[in-house]
Every structure is written in C-alpha cells, then in structure tokens.
Design a protein around this motif. Structure first.
Motif, short mmCIF file in Angstrom:
data_model
loop_
_atom_site.label_atom_id
_atom_site.label_comp_id
_atom_site.label_asym_id
_atom_site.label_seq_id
_atom_site.Cartn_x
_atom_site.Cartn_y
_atom_site.Cartn_z
N GLU A 1 5.63 4.22 -7.41
CA GLU A 1 6.30 4.51 -7.83
C GLU A 1 7.53 3.12 -7.30
OE1 GLU A 1 8.70 8.16 -6.75
OE2 GLU A 1 6.43 9.11 -7.09
N TYR A 2 8.54 3.19 -7.08
CA TYR A 2 9.48 2.24 -7.21
C TYR A 2 10.80 2.18 -6.79
CZ TYR A 2 11.69 1.04 -11.91
OH TYR A 2 12.48 1.04 -13.02
N ARG A 3 11.88 1.82 -6.36
CA ARG A 3 13.19 1.91 -6.20
C ARG A 3 13.95 0.40 -5.59
NH1 ARG A 3 11.43 6.60 -6.67
NH2 ARG A 3 11.65 8.55 -5.97
N PRO A 4 15.08 0.45 -7.09
CA PRO A 4 15.68 -0.73 -7.18
C PRO A 4 16.55 -0.71 -6.02
CG PRO A 4 15.81 0.08 -8.70
CD PRO A 4 15.18 1.23 -8.39
N GLU B 1 0.64 -1.16 -0.08
CA GLU B 1 0.03 -0.19 0.00
C GLU B 1 1.18 1.11 0.20
OE1 GLU B 1 -0.36 -2.72 1.66
OE2 GLU B 1 -2.07 -3.34 2.00
N ARG B 2 2.13 1.44 0.30
CA ARG B 2 3.71 2.61 0.41
C ARG B 2 3.27 3.40 -1.17
NH1 ARG B 2 8.09 0.52 4.33
NH2 ARG B 2 6.63 0.80 5.95
N ASN B 3 3.82 4.33 -1.05
CA ASN B 3 3.39 4.11 -2.96
C ASN B 3 4.78 4.34 -3.20
OD1 ASN B 3 1.10 6.72 -2.44
ND2 ASN B 3 1.82 8.01 -1.08
N ILE B 4 5.74 4.11 -2.63
CA ILE B 4 7.20 3.17 -3.49
C ILE B 4 7.04 2.37 -2.63
CG2 ILE B 4 9.40 4.26 -3.65
CD1 ILE B 4 8.65 6.82 -2.49
N VAL C 1 13.84 -5.77 -6.16
CA VAL C 1 14.47 -6.15 -7.28
C VAL C 1 14.41 -6.56 -8.42
CG1 VAL C 1 16.81 -8.06 -6.41
CG2 VAL C 1 15.66 -7.01 -4.65
N VAL C 2 15.03 -5.70 -9.42
CA VAL C 2 14.92 -6.16 -10.83
C VAL C 2 16.14 -6.78 -12.01
CG1 VAL C 2 15.03 -3.37 -11.56
CG2 VAL C 2 14.21 -5.19 -12.81
N SER C 3 15.91 -7.99 -12.41
CA SER C 3 17.51 -8.25 -12.64
C SER C 3 17.32 -7.14 -14.04
CB SER C 3 16.56 -9.73 -13.81
OG SER C 3 15.91 -9.81 -14.18
N ASP C 4 18.59 -7.54 -15.10
CA ASP C 4 18.82 -6.57 -16.20
C ASP C 4 17.83 -6.65 -16.75
OD1 ASP C 4 21.01 -5.10 -14.51
OD2 ASP C 4 22.20 -6.98 -15.74
N GLU C 5 16.81 -8.47 -17.57
CA GLU C 5 16.52 -8.50 -18.57
C GLU C 5 14.81 -7.86 -17.66
OE1 GLU C 5 18.62 -11.53 -17.49
OE2 GLU C 5 18.28 -10.80 -16.28
N ALA C 6 14.95 -7.56 -16.96
CA ALA C 6 13.46 -6.97 -16.66
C ALA C 6 13.48 -5.76 -16.25
CB ALA C 6 12.32 -7.86 -15.24
N ALA C 7 14.15 -5.64 -16.60
CA ALA C 7 14.75 -3.76 -15.75
C ALA C 7 14.65 -2.79 -17.16
CB ALA C 7 15.86 -3.71 -15.82
N VAL C 8 14.17 -3.03 -17.92
CA VAL C 8 13.41 -2.40 -19.53
C VAL C 8 12.29 -2.49 -19.60
CG1 VAL C 8 14.06 -1.97 -21.85
CG2 VAL C 8 15.92 -2.75 -21.13
N LEU C 9 11.31 -2.58 -19.18
CA LEU C 9 9.90 -2.63 -18.97
C LEU C 9 9.43 -2.86 -17.60
CD1 LEU C 9 9.41 -6.35 -20.80
CD2 LEU C 9 9.24 -4.17 -21.77
N LEU C 10 10.47 -2.10 -16.67
CA LEU C 10 9.75 -1.84 -15.13
C LEU C 10 8.80 -0.86 -14.82
CD1 LEU C 10 9.04 -3.24 -12.91
CD2 LEU C 10 11.12 -2.46 -11.37
N ALA C 11 9.69 0.33 -15.83
CA ALA C 11 9.35 1.67 -15.46
C ALA C 11 8.11 1.88 -15.89
CB ALA C 11 10.14 2.22 -15.91
N GLY C 12 7.65 1.51 -17.38
CA GLY C 12 6.57 1.70 -17.96
C GLY C 12 5.31 0.99 -16.73
N ILE C 13 5.93 -0.20 -16.83
CA ILE C 13 4.66 -0.83 -15.84
C ILE C 13 4.74 -0.55 -14.26
CG2 ILE C 13 3.95 -3.42 -15.08
CD1 ILE C 13 5.86 -4.48 -17.10
N TYR C 14 5.78 -0.13 -14.46
CA TYR C 14 4.90 0.64 -12.40
C TYR C 14 4.06 2.01 -13.08
CZ TYR C 14 6.74 -2.43 -9.03
OH TYR C 14 6.43 -3.10 -7.89
N GLU C 15 4.55 2.83 -14.22
CA GLU C 15 3.39 3.59 -14.31
C GLU C 15 2.22 3.79 -14.49
OE1 GLU C 15 3.38 7.84 -17.18
OE2 GLU C 15 4.76 6.30 -17.19
N LYS C 16 2.04 2.74 -14.86
CA LYS C 16 0.63 2.30 -15.82
C LYS C 16 0.04 1.58 -14.21
CE LYS C 16 1.51 1.17 -19.99
NZ LYS C 16 1.70 -0.18 -20.75
N LEU C 17 0.78 0.78 -13.06
CA LEU C 17 0.27 0.81 -11.74
C LEU C 17 -0.23 1.79 -11.18
CD1 LEU C 17 2.86 -2.45 -10.98
CD2 LEU C 17 0.44 -2.27 -11.71
N GLY C 18 -0.01 2.87 -11.06
CA GLY C 18 0.14 4.14 -10.16
C GLY C 18 0.73 4.08 -9.52
#
Length: 213
Positions: A120-123, A94-97, A101-118
């Motif tokens: 933020e994230y911090r590696p 429920e926290r905003n951020i 832990v993200v692998s190199d393979e998934a890092a490229v897609l994660l930013a766009g996905i989290y924007e759509k999830l509403g």
C-alpha cells in the motif's frame, strides 16, 4: 508486470521482500541508461538515484512510463520531473505501507501498480525526508547530542529506546543500518530551513563529514 530496477546492491530476493506480490518479472540493471534498453516496461525503479542532470535526463527518456526514484532528500520540485519519490533507506521498503510523493501525471497509474506490487502507499508532501525519514533522522540526531553531553552511553540509549518505545532498533543501530552519511545529508538539508535540525558534531564526525580533531 515487468519491472526494471536500477540497482548495484539489491538482488531479486531483496526486491521480492520489498514487493511481495508474485508474478512480477524483474530486470536488474546497473545504470539509468541501461534501463532505456527495456522500453515499455510497466514500472521503472531507480534505487540508486542521485539528482544529477545526466541521470535525470536518462530517466526522463523513460517517460511516460512510471518512474519511481529513491529520493529521500531531493524533492520533485528540485528534480523537475514527474517521477514518483519513495524512501528507499534500508528497512523502509519492507514496510507494508510506503510513503510516496507522486506527481499528478503519475497518480492515475500508481494505485494499480502498487496493488500489483503487493504494497500500500500513502501520498505525503514533497519535502526533504517526507515524514518517517525526517522523524527518524531527528531521533538519531538527538541521540548523538545526548551521547555528546555524556548523559549516557550509546548502548544504553539504544536499549532505552528499544524497551521504552518498542522501536525495533535503537537510534545508533538505525543510524548504522541506514548509513550515517545519508542521515547527515538529510539533516543538513532540513537545517537550511530550520535550525532545530542542525546535525550534531559527533554525528557528522561519525559520518566522516567532519574530521576528528
């Protein structure tokens, strides 16, 4: 965005509170194998993840889709797959951020996905407990050590932490909400590398890891 969530306990209402962006389509399934019935989803989230070969193999078949696992203790190195680790303990999604832990393979897609999830994230580093869970588990453990030594009561310790640090819950309240067995599991894993994380006997007994005399 179509999201497949593996969960036995969460509802769509719970997920909407954790990921508040509107317009997402949720599919809830009970097992990782059932998630395979929905190929091509934008995101797969396993909130009931356990690091066991059968479950990992079922989730691996969902790749190269983005697979997020609630894995507070096991690291990606131990899991051996390019998933995304999150802390799905009660109260953390429920926290905003989110810590991830993200692998190199998934890092490229994660930013766009989290924007759509509403959200933020911090590696964060690929370590047991990541950051917040490690800190909170330590606070809970110290509270149990303090109670063991009869310095104060549980209620007084909870009140002192809420009023003195502005925490929403005291350490005993946090332990009950999260589940003491989860806290004990994390502390036990951390204590293998550093003795300062050794769980107190009273915490282990409360978590039913040790039997009472």
């Amino acid at each position: 965005m179509r999201i497949v969530v593996i969960t036995e306990a969460k509802t769509e209402k719970d997920l909407a509170a954790s990921f508040p962006a509107p317009g997402n389509s949720w599919v809830l399934v009970g097992t990782a194998v059932e998630a395979g019935d929905y190929p091509g989803a934008d995101l797969y989230i396993d909130l009931d993840f356990v690091n066991e070969p059968g479950r990992v193999d079922a989730l691996r078949r969902l790749l190269p889709g983005v697979v997020v696992v609630n894995a507070v203790v096991p690291t990606l190195g131990e899991i051996g797959c390019p998933f995304v680790r999150i802390n799905g303990w009660p109260g953390f999604l429920e926290r905003n951020i989110h810590e991830v832990v993200v692998s190199d393979e998934a890092a490229v897609l994660l930013a766009g996905i989290y924007e759509k999830l509403g959200r933020e994230y911090r590696p964060v580093p690929d370590t047991p407990g990541m950051i917040s869970a490690r800190i909170l588990a330590t606070i809970i453990n110290e509270a149990y050590y303090t109670w063991e030594e009869e310095v104060s009561t549980r209620e007084e310790i909870d009140i002192a932490m809420r009023l003195g640090t502005n925490y929403p819950l005291g350490p005993f309240e946090w332990g009950q909400r999260i589940g003491l067995e989860k806290v004990a599991e994390l502390l036990t894993a951390l204590s293998r590398e550093n003795g300062r994380y050794t769980p107190s006997n009273s915490l282990l007994k409360a978590a039913k890891v040790l039997k009472y005399d």
